[in-house]
Design a protein around this motif. Structure first.
Motif, PDB file in Angstrom:
ATOM      1  N   VAL A 276       0.856  -1.185   0.000  1.00 46.74           N
ATOM      2  CA  VAL A 276       0.000   0.000   0.000  1.00 46.74           C
ATOM      3  C   VAL A 276       0.891   1.234   0.000  1.00 46.74           C
ATOM      4  CG1 VAL A 276      -1.757   1.262   1.293  1.00 46.74           C
ATOM      5  CG2 VAL A 276      -1.825  -1.233   1.221  1.00 46.74           C
ATOM      6  N   VAL A 277       0.559   2.198  -0.869  1.00 47.71           N
ATOM      7  CA  VAL A 277       1.344   3.432  -0.972  1.00 47.71           C
ATOM      8  C   VAL A 277       0.401   4.633  -0.941  1.00 47.71           C
ATOM      9  CG1 VAL A 277       3.241   2.370  -2.238  1.00 47.71           C
ATOM     10  CG2 VAL A 277       1.321   3.329  -3.498  1.00 47.71           C
ATOM     11  N   GLU A 278       0.932   5.755  -0.513  1.00 46.38           N
ATOM     12  CA  GLU A 278       0.179   7.009  -0.541  1.00 46.38           C
ATOM     13  C   GLU A 278       0.188   7.537  -1.968  1.00 46.38           C
ATOM     14  OE1 GLU A 278      -1.520   8.461   1.932  1.00 46.38           O
ATOM     15  OE2 GLU A 278      -0.943   6.874   3.313  1.00 46.38           O
ATOM     16  N   LEU A 279      -0.955   7.956  -2.433  1.00 41.81           N
ATOM     17  CA  LEU A 279      -1.034   8.563  -3.756  1.00 41.81           C
ATOM     18  C   LEU A 279      -0.742  10.046  -3.627  1.00 41.81           C
ATOM     19  CD1 LEU A 279      -4.199   6.963  -5.366  1.00 41.81           C
ATOM     20  CD2 LEU A 279      -1.823   6.453  -5.838  1.00 41.81           C
ATOM     21  N   VAL A 280       0.163  10.517  -4.459  1.00 44.43           N
ATOM     22  CA  VAL A 280       0.488  11.938  -4.484  1.00 44.43           C
ATOM     23  C   VAL A 280       0.088  12.454  -5.857  1.00 44.43           C
ATOM     24  CG1 VAL A 280       2.319  13.641  -4.326  1.00 44.43           C
ATOM     25  CG2 VAL A 280       2.400  11.587  -2.899  1.00 44.43           C
ATOM     26  N   ILE A 281      -0.874  13.344  -5.860  1.00 48.14           N
ATOM     27  CA  ILE A 281      -1.359  13.898  -7.117  1.00 48.14           C
ATOM     28  C   ILE A 281      -0.848  15.329  -7.225  1.00 48.14           C
ATOM     29  CG2 ILE A 281      -3.392  14.537  -8.470  1.00 48.14           C
ATOM     30  CD1 ILE A 281      -4.870  12.280  -6.949  1.00 48.14           C
ATOM     31  N   GLN A 282      -0.067  15.575  -8.261  1.00 47.12           N
ATOM     32  CA  GLN A 282       0.450  16.909  -8.480  1.00 47.12           C
ATOM     33  C   GLN A 282      -0.389  17.590  -9.540  1.00 47.12           C
ATOM     34  OE1 GLN A 282       4.637  16.769  -9.293  1.00 47.12           O
ATOM     35  NE2 GLN A 282       5.128  15.937  -7.296  1.00 47.12           N
TER      36      GLN A 282
END
Length: 76
Positions: free
Chosen positions: A65-71
């Motif tokens: 599981v990973v954190e989603l980083v939306i730029q």
């Protein structure tokens, strides 16, 4: 907790479903089904997070599981 299935094809997330009715490979071509894996209730997964497959050191692929980083693009 609601059950959740994550279906991967070629180590890439194909889709997520909360319905056991759709937790299958019916929409995958028969010749591609051996390239797919289905995981149920991955520990730590919740909506809005990402999941990827990683090598566990013995050649097996396991979900991480990973954190989603939306730029967002800058608006001039």
């Amino acid at each position: 907790m609601t059950d959740c299935w994550l279906i991967f094809k070629n180590n890439e997330l194909l889709f997520i479903t909360y319905s056991e009715e759709f937790a299958n490979l019916n929409d995958v071509a028969e010749e591609d089904r051996d390239k797919c894996k289905i995981f149920k209730n991955i520990e730590g997964y919740e909506e809005g997070k990402g999941v990827r497959l990683v090598d566990d050191g013995s050649g097996n692929k396991i979900p991480e599981v990973v954190e989603l980083v939306i730029q967002l693009p800058e608006i001039a």
